[in-house]
Write a protein that holds these residues in place. Structure first.
Motif, PDB file in Angstrom:
ATOM      1  N   LEU A 151       0.824  -1.212   0.000  1.00  0.00           N
ATOM      2  CA  LEU A 151       0.000   0.000   0.000  1.00  0.00           C
ATOM      3  C   LEU A 151       0.860   1.266   0.000  1.00  0.00           C
ATOM      4  O   LEU A 151       0.457   2.296  -0.562  1.00  0.00           O
ATOM      5  N   MET A 152       2.033   1.185   0.614  1.00  0.00           N
ATOM      6  CA  MET A 152       2.946   2.325   0.620  1.00  0.00           C
ATOM      7  C   MET A 152       3.526   2.573  -0.775  1.00  0.00           C
ATOM      8  O   MET A 152       3.959   3.678  -1.083  1.00  0.00           O
ATOM      9  N   GLY A 153       3.584   1.520  -1.594  1.00  0.00           N
ATOM     10  CA  GLY A 153       4.170   1.653  -2.926  1.00  0.00           C
ATOM     11  C   GLY A 153       5.631   1.266  -2.983  1.00  0.00           C
ATOM     12  O   GLY A 153       6.391   1.783  -3.813  1.00  0.00           O
ATOM     13  N   VAL A 154       6.048   0.324  -2.123  1.00  0.00           N
ATOM     14  CA  VAL A 154       7.440  -0.124  -2.105  1.00  0.00           C
ATOM     15  C   VAL A 154       7.732  -0.913  -3.386  1.00  0.00           C
ATOM     16  O   VAL A 154       6.958  -1.803  -3.757  1.00  0.00           O
ATOM     17  N   PRO A 155       8.822  -0.603  -4.090  1.00  0.00           N
ATOM     18  CA  PRO A 155       9.158  -1.347  -5.321  1.00  0.00           C
ATOM     19  C   PRO A 155       9.284  -2.841  -5.063  1.00  0.00           C
ATOM     20  O   PRO A 155       9.780  -3.268  -4.020  1.00  0.00           O
ATOM     21  N   GLY A 156       8.824  -3.630  -6.034  1.00  0.00           N
ATOM     22  CA  GLY A 156       8.813  -5.078  -5.891  1.00  0.00           C
ATOM     23  C   GLY A 156       7.451  -5.615  -5.516  1.00  0.00           C
ATOM     24  O   GLY A 156       7.209  -6.819  -5.612  1.00  0.00           O
ATOM     25  N   LEU A 157       6.562  -4.712  -5.104  1.00  0.00           N
ATOM     26  CA  LEU A 157       5.191  -5.091  -4.764  1.00  0.00           C
ATOM     27  C   LEU A 157       4.233  -4.346  -5.689  1.00  0.00           C
ATOM     28  O   LEU A 157       4.574  -3.319  -6.285  1.00  0.00           O
ATOM     29  N   CYS A 158       3.011  -4.860  -5.796  1.00  0.00           N
ATOM     30  CA  CYS A 158       2.098  -4.372  -6.833  1.00  0.00           C
ATOM     31  C   CYS A 158       1.678  -2.923  -6.661  1.00  0.00           C
ATOM     32  O   CYS A 158       1.386  -2.231  -7.644  1.00  0.00           O
ATOM     33  N   GLY A 159       1.665  -2.422  -5.421  1.00  0.00           N
ATOM     34  CA  GLY A 159       1.258  -1.042  -5.205  1.00  0.00           C
ATOM     35  C   GLY A 159       2.167  -0.045  -5.902  1.00  0.00           C
ATOM     36  O   GLY A 159       1.717   1.017  -6.342  1.00  0.00           O
ATOM     37  N   PHE A 160       3.448  -0.381  -6.021  1.00  0.00           N
ATOM     38  CA  PHE A 160       4.388   0.498  -6.715  1.00  0.00           C
ATOM     39  C   PHE A 160       4.009   0.648  -8.186  1.00  0.00           C
ATOM     40  O   PHE A 160       4.097   1.741  -8.751  1.00  0.00           O
ATOM     41  N   ILE A 161       3.597  -0.452  -8.815  1.00  0.00           N
ATOM     42  CA  ILE A 161       3.277  -0.442 -10.241  1.00  0.00           C
ATOM     43  C   ILE A 161       2.111   0.499 -10.529  1.00  0.00           C
ATOM     44  O   ILE A 161       2.167   1.339 -11.444  1.00  0.00           O
ATOM     45  N   SER A 162       1.040   0.380  -9.757  1.00  0.00           N
ATOM     46  CA  SER A 162      -0.135   1.215 -10.033  1.00  0.00           C
ATOM     47  C   SER A 162       0.136   2.677  -9.729  1.00  0.00           C
ATOM     48  O   SER A 162      -0.296   3.574 -10.469  1.00  0.00           O
ATOM     49  N   LYS A 163       0.893   2.957  -8.665  1.00  0.00           N
ATOM     50  CA  LYS A 163       1.196   4.352  -8.348  1.00  0.00           C
ATOM     51  C   LYS A 163       2.125   4.953  -9.400  1.00  0.00           C
ATOM     52  O   LYS A 163       1.998   6.137  -9.753  1.00  0.00           O
ATOM     53  N   TRP A 164       3.043   4.165  -9.904  1.00  0.00           N
ATOM     54  CA  TRP A 164       3.920   4.630 -10.975  1.00  0.00           C
ATOM     55  C   TRP A 164       3.103   4.971 -12.221  1.00  0.00           C
ATOM     56  O   TRP A 164       3.319   6.001 -12.859  1.00  0.00           O
ATOM     57  N   ASN A 165       2.162   4.099 -12.562  1.00  0.00           N
ATOM     58  CA  ASN A 165       1.310   4.350 -13.734  1.00  0.00           C
ATOM     59  C   ASN A 165       0.492   5.619 -13.568  1.00  0.00           C
ATOM     60  O   ASN A 165       0.312   6.387 -14.525  1.00  0.00           O
ATOM     61  N   LEU A 166       0.000   5.855 -12.358  1.00  0.00           N
ATOM     62  CA  LEU A 166      -0.791   7.064 -12.105  1.00  0.00           C
ATOM     63  C   LEU A 166       0.074   8.316 -12.207  1.00  0.00           C
ATOM     64  O   LEU A 166      -0.330   9.321 -12.808  1.00  0.00           O
ATOM     65  N   ALA A 167       1.268   8.272 -11.616  1.00  0.00           N
ATOM     66  CA  ALA A 167       2.152   9.430 -11.667  1.00  0.00           C
ATOM     67  C   ALA A 167       2.592   9.718 -13.102  1.00  0.00           C
ATOM     68  O   ALA A 167       2.639  10.883 -13.533  1.00  0.00           O
ATOM     69  N   LYS A 168       2.901   8.659 -13.849  1.00  0.00           N
ATOM     70  CA  LYS A 168       3.309   8.839 -15.245  1.00  0.00           C
ATOM     71  C   LYS A 168       2.173   9.447 -16.063  1.00  0.00           C
ATOM     72  O   LYS A 168       2.401  10.339 -16.900  1.00  0.00           O
ATOM     73  N   ALA A 169       0.954   8.991 -15.818  1.00  0.00           N
ATOM     74  CA  ALA A 169      -0.197   9.533 -16.539  1.00  0.00           C
ATOM     75  C   ALA A 169      -0.424  10.993 -16.183  1.00  0.00           C
ATOM     76  O   ALA A 169      -0.778  11.808 -17.052  1.00  0.00           O
ATOM     77  N   ALA A 170      -0.213  11.344 -14.918  1.00  0.00           N
ATOM     78  CA  ALA A 170      -0.406  12.731 -14.494  1.00  0.00           C
ATOM     79  C   ALA A 170       0.593  13.657 -15.175  1.00  0.00           C
ATOM     80  O   ALA A 170       0.248  14.756 -15.633  1.00  0.00           O
ATOM     81  N   VAL A 171       1.852  13.220 -15.275  1.00  0.00           N
ATOM     82  CA  VAL A 171       2.875  14.031 -15.934  1.00  0.00           C
ATOM     83  C   VAL A 171       2.554  14.194 -17.420  1.00  0.00           C
ATOM     84  O   VAL A 171       2.636  15.293 -17.979  1.00  0.00           O
ATOM     85  N   GLU A 172       2.168  13.102 -18.060  1.00  0.00           N
ATOM     86  CA  GLU A 172       1.883  13.143 -19.499  1.00  0.00           C
ATOM     87  C   GLU A 172       0.692  14.033 -19.824  1.00  0.00           C
ATOM     88  O   GLU A 172       0.629  14.657 -20.884  1.00  0.00           O
ATOM     89  N   SER A 173      -0.287  14.111 -18.904  1.00  0.00           N
ATOM     90  CA  SER A 173      -1.501  14.883 -19.175  1.00  0.00           C
ATOM     91  C   SER A 173      -1.236  16.382 -19.299  1.00  0.00           C
ATOM     92  O   SER A 173      -2.020  17.109 -19.907  1.00  0.00           O
ATOM     93  N   GLN A 174      -0.146  16.862 -18.642  1.00  0.00           N
ATOM     94  CA  GLN A 174       0.217  18.284 -18.650  1.00  0.00           C
ATOM     95  C   GLN A 174      -0.891  19.173 -18.085  1.00  0.00           C
ATOM     96  O   GLN A 174      -0.971  20.362 -18.405  1.00  0.00           O
ATOM     97  N   ASN A 175      -1.723  18.597 -17.267  1.00  0.00           N
ATOM     98  CA  ASN A 175      -2.764  19.365 -16.594  1.00  0.00           C
ATOM     99  C   ASN A 175      -2.199  19.895 -15.274  1.00  0.00           C
ATOM    100  O   ASN A 175      -1.667  19.122 -14.477  1.00  0.00           O
ATOM    101  N   PRO A 176      -2.275  21.198 -15.017  1.00  0.00           N
ATOM    102  CA  PRO A 176      -1.713  21.742 -13.768  1.00  0.00           C
ATOM    103  C   PRO A 176      -2.257  21.056 -12.514  1.00  0.00           C
ATOM    104  O   PRO A 176      -1.518  20.841 -11.551  1.00  0.00           O
ATOM    105  N   LEU A 177      -3.530  20.710 -12.535  1.00  0.00           N
ATOM    106  CA  LEU A 177      -4.096  20.023 -11.378  1.00  0.00           C
ATOM    107  C   LEU A 177      -3.514  18.615 -11.224  1.00  0.00           C
ATOM    108  O   LEU A 177      -3.441  18.086 -10.110  1.00  0.00           O
ATOM    109  N   ALA A 178      -3.097  18.009 -12.330  1.00  0.00           N
ATOM    110  CA  ALA A 178      -2.493  16.679 -12.252  1.00  0.00           C
ATOM    111  C   ALA A 178      -1.183  16.720 -11.483  1.00  0.00           C
ATOM    112  O   ALA A 178      -0.847  15.773 -10.751  1.00  0.00           O
TER     113      ALA A 178
END
Length: 492
Positions: free
Chosen positions: A385-412
């Motif tokens: 749940l913390m998002g420690v690498p090697g566990l599944c929570g890291f993968i989903s949080k990484w995908n969310l952060a990457k999507a937020a950066v790509e969106s170029q939305n200031p609120l993101a």
């Protein structure tokens, strides 16, 4: 094999099979358990067949009038939710046989528990917004008795709160459905949306307002602020219920329906860059921080996990509100991985309560030495749940952060800050429990907790499988993520 028949069988088998539980004169408890688990396993097998032999066939159960019908179809998005539910429900049912041994009224519990499986699949496999809405309403009706199962005053009040919130949310969702039927070209779910271009242009601000109302209505079950109060209160229900409420059926149904109306009804081309998108993004970001903050100050273990769910569900809504294919990938990956992480954490909490009767965090000192299996697995879920690498929570949080950066939305970008702050707060509220359990202090008297021990295999087996899944998805997520990317690629 006829795919259309199997679609309706997946929905109706657990509904009718569950309804028969109180009527069948089982000779003993074991036979009832075998019957219920068989119904659940058969349903999951049907769903698995549908997912691996997916077609575009539509099955219409019955038609009201015109384009109003109860119809089912297995599309890409539906496979994610249906597959998630089908994978977790048999394990949750197995766990519940041991947990419910001393709770009473077991036949009625397993009746509603099994029916809920079918209703949830009805949402996942809905071919149009009318079908989804009908099963969404049914989900409230079949889960209210589960919340109030103990019939204590607290349980009855919690069930009322849950019902009031759900009915209010459904009213706003109904407004969205009506406008989709009026302003859309079809009631079906179509990637990219169904709004008629002329009406979308003429009614632009009205439809944006309706979308916000619809988002807020469906978000009630996803426990988004300010509609999150019902979820921690529902923790009074037996743990097999709260695990499904907080990890699989109800809250994920709320997130799933929001994704449906955003990407398959209103359409992201119509919504992206508007004030409506800004409004829903702000609410999701607020909820991410609010849920973690409330979890940090909560001293009851199930309510702490409930507030954690409030925060994590808005991760999914945040990804959906980015309204990009990559945002959808992030939302879906967290929907899947959070379900595994959180149902594991809740089942660990349930095992503690079942074996010891202790419910508050300050009562768990030293338990890690007496219940090593449960607390080691709980630690794994906390790290995930913390998002420690090697566990599944890291993968989903990484995908969310990457999507937020790509969106170029200031609120993101503000959302990324919220995700980072949430990770820190999650580390504090989860590891506090772990540290107290394993390191109670040098002078701690272990004789005070001589009665504490790990539960039997019926509770431990699901926990072990969830722990393995968290590592597996964390280290071998490429197949899952690529499948989600393929599903997201069909929306604009």
């Amino acid at each position: 094999m006829n795919t259309t028949i199997l679609m309706v069988a997946a929905v109706l088998l657990p509904i009718f099979g569950g309804a028969l539980v109180p009527l069948i004169p089982f000779k003993n408890r074991m036979r009832m358990a075998i019957y219920v688990e068989t119904i659940v396993l058969m349903t999951s097998a049907v769903v698995a067949w549908l997912l691996f032999h997916r077609t575009d066939d539509i099955f219409t159960l019955f038609r009201f009038t015109g384009n109003l019908s109860i119809s089912f179809r297995v599309d890409g998005l539906g496979t994610v939710f249906a597959g998630l539910v089908a994978a977790l429900w048999p394990l949750a049912t197995l766990y519940s046989f041991e947990y419910m041994k001393h709770e009473g009224h077991e036949k009625y519990f397993f009746m509603f528990y099994t029916i809920t499986y079918g209703v949830t699949l009805g949402i996942a496999l809905a071919e149009n917004i009318v079908t989804m809405y009908c099963f969404y309403e049914m989900l409230t009706m079949v889960t209210v008795p589960l919340v109030m199962h103990t019939l204590s005053r607290e349980a009855i009040l919690a069930s009322r709160t849950y019902m009031y919130y759900s009915i209010g949310g459904a009213a706003f969702a109904f407004i969205g459905m009506v406008f989709i039927l009026v302003a859309g070209t079809t009631s079906e779910f179509v990637p990219g949306g169904v709004l008629d271009p002329e009406k979308a242009a003429n009614w632009r601000n009205l439809l944006l307002l309706v979308y916000v109302l619809c988002f807020m209505g469906f978000s009630v079950k996803a426990a988004m602020w300010p509609f999150s109060g019902w979820l921690p209160k529902a923790g009074v229900a037996p743990t097999p219920v709260t695990a499904l409420l907080h990890a699989v059926a109800v809250v994920k149904a709320g997130a799933f329906t929001i994704i449906r109306v955003t990407y398959y009804s209103f359409g992201t081309e119509f919504l992206r860059g508007t004030w409506a998108q800004a409004v829903v993004l702000i609410f999701t970001i607020i909820t991410i921080i609010y849920g973690c903050s409330r979890a940090l100050k909560e001293t009851h273990i199930k309510r702490r996990l409930a507030w954690s769910t409030v925060s994590n569900l808005s991760y999914i809504l945040f990804g959906a509100a980015l309204m990009t294919p990559l945002g959808l990938v992030g939302a879906l990956s967290h929907m899947v991985f959070h379900a595994v992480m959180k149902i594991c954490a809740f089942f660990c909490a349930g095992a503690i309560i079942y074996k010891t009767g202790r419910e508050y965090i300050h009562q768990l000192d030293g338990f890690g030495r007496r219940m090593p299996k449960v607390f080691i697995i709980f630690t794994i879920s906390g790290l995930a749940l913390m998002g420690v690498p090697g566990l599944c929570g890291f993968i989903s949080k990484w995908n969310l952060a990457k999507a937020a950066v790509e969106s170029q939305n200031p609120l993101a970008y503000l959302g990324i800050a919220a995700l980072l702050a949430s990770a820190l707060l999650t580390a504090v509220y989860m590891m506090t429990i772990v540290i107290r359990a394993f390191f109670p202090g040098r002078d701690f008297d272990y004789s005070k907790i001589q009665d504490v021990e790990d539960p039997n295999w019926m509770m431990i087996l699901p926990l072990v499988l969830f722990a393995v899944a968290m590592f597996w998805f964390g280290l071998h997520s490429s197949t899952v993520v690529s499948g989600l990317e393929q599903i997201a690629s069909v929306v604009k």
